[in-house]
Design an enzyme around this catalytic site. Structure first.
Site: not given
Ligand code: GAL
Length: 705
Positions: A152, A317
């Site tokens: 990110e 994700e």
């Molecule tokens: C995303 C990130 C993950 C985890 C997730 C939940 O932004 O890539 O590593 O932090 O959020 O917070």
């Protein structure tokens, strides 16, 4: 990303997994349970620098060697992440110059993540080295199918204030302007005596009184951050490319601020992936009655942007549980059906790869409340059952892999204008409101759209497939972009512009021309006056053939700019007869001190036309425009659906698929007006149907029925 180097050939499901968070004894069992659920890919390692370089220049590969070999044995594929989002303590302690800082120079210290800066030579060197070590060691491993760069980019913060950034900013500016004289001119530094007499006097933004920054400097600063981010990404992708197997892809995840993601994707990546957390809409600190912004359905706006970068993207994700850090961002657990719904929302918008975040909730650390599929107790649960159910349906969509999202119109954007909103309050207010309201009414009226970013190399052919393009507030206008728009219109396109168009040049300075500046010939409008809508008066409206049209936030008070005639003579015949049959005043202000002045002007050019609306866009005025332009609800011949379900049409090889997504807590009725095949139920359906709460259906339109 106009051409993707990599595309999934079948719908693929993955999960984010952190072997370093768990006892080794759990690994194999975890992988087996994943496989039983339908998960065939794990994304790993993106924060695990210490597992490979626990001390400076002491490299060890045993940890991931062991894990990857187990993956191979269990037939699990792997996306390997580079760990540069979390530099080790030994690194930041020894080389504090790698740290990012606040504007006042206070450094962000070790303990969270993304606390580094892109421009430190030391960080570039150490990052390149760890990436080289990882890629050379694991590049040929048969379990690996892809690489993720960092994590990110520009999440947590998208501003950089280290000394290395100031130094690099100077280099960027020297390259751009050549001389201090040119920079002083471009930034208008004569104002408030800001003139620079040596490059060393220039810094990335530092605290100034009352946020009174030089806006032209700030615009360049945003461009500089984007370039720095892309350079950092490219440095890594060039290394990975030397070692990866042919066919393995390189991506990065997320979509954050101050990056030209299109350029980054085009120049560095094979495919783009996004992180989708729709339940941010249900944060516990939000007003439960505020349903105006469509809640979790709102994620479709981001997914539309992702599609503009990469039409067949992946979700690295995908939310699978309640969100929350120990310190902030808490939200409720997804209701039964919502995890599947959100994953299908991503699929509807173009995702062919869905990877859930994360396999099991971590029992320690900042994210102990960022829940994954499994909870701390590691037992099978309803979320796991739902992911399994999602997978069953997801695979029924294999035939849609690589299909095209069918849009009724397009929205144009460009990064000069996006970044100008970071500093310009007027621009930000109109741009944010319009973007939001157009999205909402497009959703509610089932009028799907694409976003198209204008870049240096955009040509009219890139726009030609859209009969209608909204370019809500192109405050900054360049000659090249104006030419492109002219060409688009001349060839038959309809362009819709809002207030505040064309009054700035590329450096953010205002033009000394009648507004809308370089667009004036195209719009046929002449902005005589302009103002924020006064907070003390009743909402401003315009009369459009007897209909009241909202004219919110900011008003351009216009007259038609009749070619070849002075503005005065144009006024005599305005508004009934403009004496130029190409220009038409469609609506005039109905109140405020500019009653009777033009509020919406249309001008024909070549085979097309341009409409200039003298305000921001609202749901109400955008809907009137959709109706006038004939783009509203293009699916109405196929389906009747209430406004609170989302409809998406995808097309592949002449076959059409209709997604129906119900975000509501209750079921909704729809009517199919043609025979269709329910892809999930594998039956032919027609007429009235009920979509359960959080339900999703996909129907194939049966062409010859
Ligand atoms: C995303 C990130 C993950 C985890 C997730 C939940 O932004 O890539 O590593 O932090 O959020 O917070």
């Amino acid at each position: 990303m106009r051409k993707q180097n990599f595309q999934w050939t079948e719908m693929t499901m993955g999960v984010c997994y952190y072997p370093e968070h768990w006892d080794r004894s759990l690994w194999r069992d975890d992988l087996r349970r994943m496989k039983e659920t339908g998960i065939s890919v794990v994304r790993i390692a993106e924060f695990a620098w210490n597992k490979v370089e626990p001390e400076e220049e002491k490299f060890t590969y045993t940890f991931f060697d062991e894990f990857l070999d187990i993956c191979l044995e269990e037939n699990m594929r792997v996306i390997f992440g580079t760990p540069t989002a979390t530099p080790p303590a030994w690194l930041t302690e020894k080389y504090p110059e790698v740290l990012n800082g606040r504007e006042d120079g206070t450094l962000y210290r070790h303990g969270a993540r993304r606390h580094y800066n892109y421009n430190s030579g030391k960080y570039q060197e150490l990052s390149a080295r760890i990436v080289e070590k990882l890629a050379s060691h694991y590049g040929k491993h048969p379990a690996i199918v892809g690489w993720q760069v960092d994590n990110e980019l520009n999440c947590e913060t998208y501003e950089y204030h280290s000394e290395a950034d100031s130094e690099a900013f100077r280099v960027f500016l020297k390259d751009k302007y050549g001389t201090l004289g040119a920079l002083n001119e471009a930034w208008g530094t004569v104002f408030w005596n800001q003139t620079y007499t040596a490059w060393e006097q220039i810094y990335v933004p530092r605290p100034v009184l009352n946020d009174g920054y030089n806006p032209h400097m700030y615009l360049d600063y945003n461009r500089f951050i984007s370039e720095s981010t892309i350079r950092f990404c490219r440095m890594q992708t060039e290394i990975i490319r030397k070692y990866k197997k042919p066919g393995d892809f390189i991506t990065t995840n997320g979509m954050f601020w101050n990056i030209d993601n299109h350029k980054m994707a085009e120049e560095c990546l094979d495919v783009y992936t996004y992180d989708s957390y729709p339940s941010f809409a249900f944060g516990l600190d939000r007003d439960p009655k505020n349903t105006k912004d469509l809640n979790d359905r709102h994620s479709s706006k981001n997914l539309t942007e992702v599609r503009s970068i990469c039409p067949h993207f992946g979700i690295m994700e995908q939310q699978s549980g309640a969100n929350g850090w120990v310190t902030r961002m808490s939200g409720p657990a997804p209701r039964p059906g919502q995890v599947r719904l959100w994953a299908m929302q991503s699929v509807a918008h173009g995702a062919d790869y869905i990877s859930f975040f994360r396999w099991r909730t971590c029992t320690f650390g900042t994210e102990i409340y960022w829940h994954g599929i499994l909870d701390y107790d590691n037992r099978d649960n309803r979320k796991l059952a739902e992911v399994k159910e999602f997978y069953r349906d997801f695979k029924k969509l294999d035939e849609l892999c690589g299909s095209e999202y069918v849009a009724a119109f397009g929205i144009l954007k460009d990064f000069d204008n996006v970044w100008d909103t970071n500093i310009d309050e007027i621009h930000r207010r109109v741009a944010e409101a319009s973007e939001e309201e157009i999205f909402e009414i497009a959703q509610l009226t089932h009028t799907p759209y694409n976003v198209i970013y204008l870049h240096e190399d955009t040509i009219p052919e890139n726009l030609a497939s859209y009969p209608v393009l909204f370019y809500p507030h192109p405050v900054i206008m360049t000659e090249k972009r104006a030419e492109l728009l002219k060409e688009y219109v001349a060839q038959g396109g309809t362009l819709v512009l809002g207030c505040r168009s064309g009054y700035k040049q590329e450096n953010g300075k205002c033009v000394m021309m009648p507004q809308p500046g370089l667009l004036r010939e195209l719009t046929g409008s002449d902005v005589k006056e302009f103002s924020f809508v006064h907070g003390m008066e009743e909402p401003v409206w315009a009369d459009w053939d007897g209909k009241r049209m909202e004219m919110p936030i900011f008003n351009d008070v216009m007259e038609p700019a009749v070619s070849g005639r002075s503005d005065e003579s144009a006024k005599e015949t305005y508004p009934k007869d403009c004496a130029d049959d190409k220009i038409k005043v469609l609506a005039a202000y109905g109140n405020s001190y500019y009653t009777g002045k033009a509020a919406l002007i249309e001008k024909k050019t070549g085979k097309g036309r341009t409409l200039h609306l003298g305000s921001a866009f609202s749901r109400q005025n955008a809907e009137l425009l959709f109706e006038y332009l004939g783009v509203k609800d293009p699916l109405r011949h196929l389906i009747e659906a209430p406004e609170d379900v989302e409809l998406v049409m995808r097309r592949k090889d002449g076959r059409e698929y209709l997604f129906v997504l119900n975000y509501q807590f209750e079921s909704r009725k729809i009517v199919l007006k043609k025979a269709m095949r329910s892809v999930f139920k594998e039956i032919e359906v027609c007429g009235e149907l009920e979509i359960p709460a959080f339900g999703v259906e996909v129907f194939e339109v049966l062409m010859n029925k």
